[in-house]
Enzyme design. Structure first.
Site, mmCIF file in Angstrom:
data_model
loop_
_atom_site.group_PDB
_atom_site.id
_atom_site.type_symbol
_atom_site.label_atom_id
_atom_site.label_comp_id
_atom_site.label_asym_id
_atom_site.label_seq_id
_atom_site.Cartn_x
_atom_site.Cartn_y
_atom_site.Cartn_z
ATOM 1 N N THR A 48 33.688 32.514 35.605
ATOM 2 C CA THR A 48 34.152 33.651 34.808
ATOM 3 C C THR A 48 35.359 34.312 35.460
ATOM 4 O O THR A 48 36.330 34.669 34.780
ATOM 5 C CB THR A 48 33.018 34.676 34.606
ATOM 6 O OG1 THR A 48 31.921 34.024 33.971
ATOM 7 C CG2 THR A 48 33.473 35.848 33.761
ATOM 8 N N CYS A 49 35.314 34.464 36.766
ATOM 9 C CA CYS A 49 36.415 35.107 37.491
ATOM 10 C C CYS A 49 37.710 34.316 37.318
ATOM 11 O O CYS A 49 38.770 34.878 37.049
ATOM 12 C CB CYS A 49 36.086 35.218 38.975
ATOM 13 S SG CYS A 49 34.536 36.083 39.320
ATOM 14 N N HIS A 50 37.613 33.007 37.463
ATOM 15 C CA HIS A 50 38.781 32.137 37.473
ATOM 16 C C HIS A 50 39.341 31.882 36.071
ATOM 17 O O HIS A 50 40.556 31.881 35.874
ATOM 18 C CB HIS A 50 38.405 30.807 38.140
ATOM 19 C CG HIS A 50 39.563 29.891 38.342
ATOM 20 N ND1 HIS A 50 40.544 30.138 39.277
ATOM 21 C CD2 HIS A 50 39.908 28.733 37.732
ATOM 22 C CE1 HIS A 50 41.438 29.157 39.239
ATOM 23 N NE2 HIS A 50 41.068 28.295 38.313
#
Length: 165
Positions: A48-50
């Site tokens: 999700t972060c990336h």
């Protein structure tokens, strides 16, 4: 107790990457006298972060600047070397200031740490975004669970800046 709107950020030291290598940067240096859009991720390169969280801030960098923000900053409980490479890999280099919180000192001091030991990740930062003016939190959006990113997205933060600041 978690930080809230109206609170001043605590004094901590982050690690950033300078031309000569890793260097310390204090809360006062990052936020003092500036308007900063800060977001936190549980971990660089995590799905999700990336793929979702970081790209929104990269894509809206000019919009934040147009709204009077001096800096877009990202903090994560990763080392500065990981964050530096992640910044390059996501196109954030030169757009987002990477603030390594390797021991989760900042996350703990603001009460937004999350224990992901059961998932093999240790203590990390919760996912959130905030608008900070001269070290004071003006907007704070904290996600309920790590995979969620809508509350703390760049789009949400930008829309709230229009209404409140």
């Amino acid at each position: 107790m978690a930080i809230k709107v109206g609170d001043k950020l605590p004094d901590v030291s982050f690690t950033t990457m300078g031309p000569e290598g890793p260097k310390a940067m204090t809360t006062a240096e990052v936020f003092g006298g500036k308007r900063v859009a800060l977001f936190a991720v549980p971990g660089a390169y995590t799905p999700t972060c990336h793929k979702q969280h970081m790209p929104g801030f990269v894509e809206r960098a000019a919009e934040f600047k147009a709204k009077g923000y001096d800096t877009i900053a990202c903090t994560a409980v990763n080392d500065v070397f990981v964050l530096t490479n992640w910044s390059k890999d996501t196109g954030a280099d030169g757009k987002v200031l990477m603030l390594a919180d390797g021991s989760a000192d900042f996350a703990k001091k603001i009460g937004l740490e999350i224990d992901l030991t059961a998932r093999g990740l240790g203590v990390r930062s919760r996912r959130y975004s905030m608008a900070v003016d001269n070290g004071v939190v003006k907007i704070l959006n904290v996600e309920d669970a790590p995979p969620q990113h809508d509350k703390s997205s760049a789009a949400t933060l930008c829309s709230m800046i229009d209404r409140s600041l």
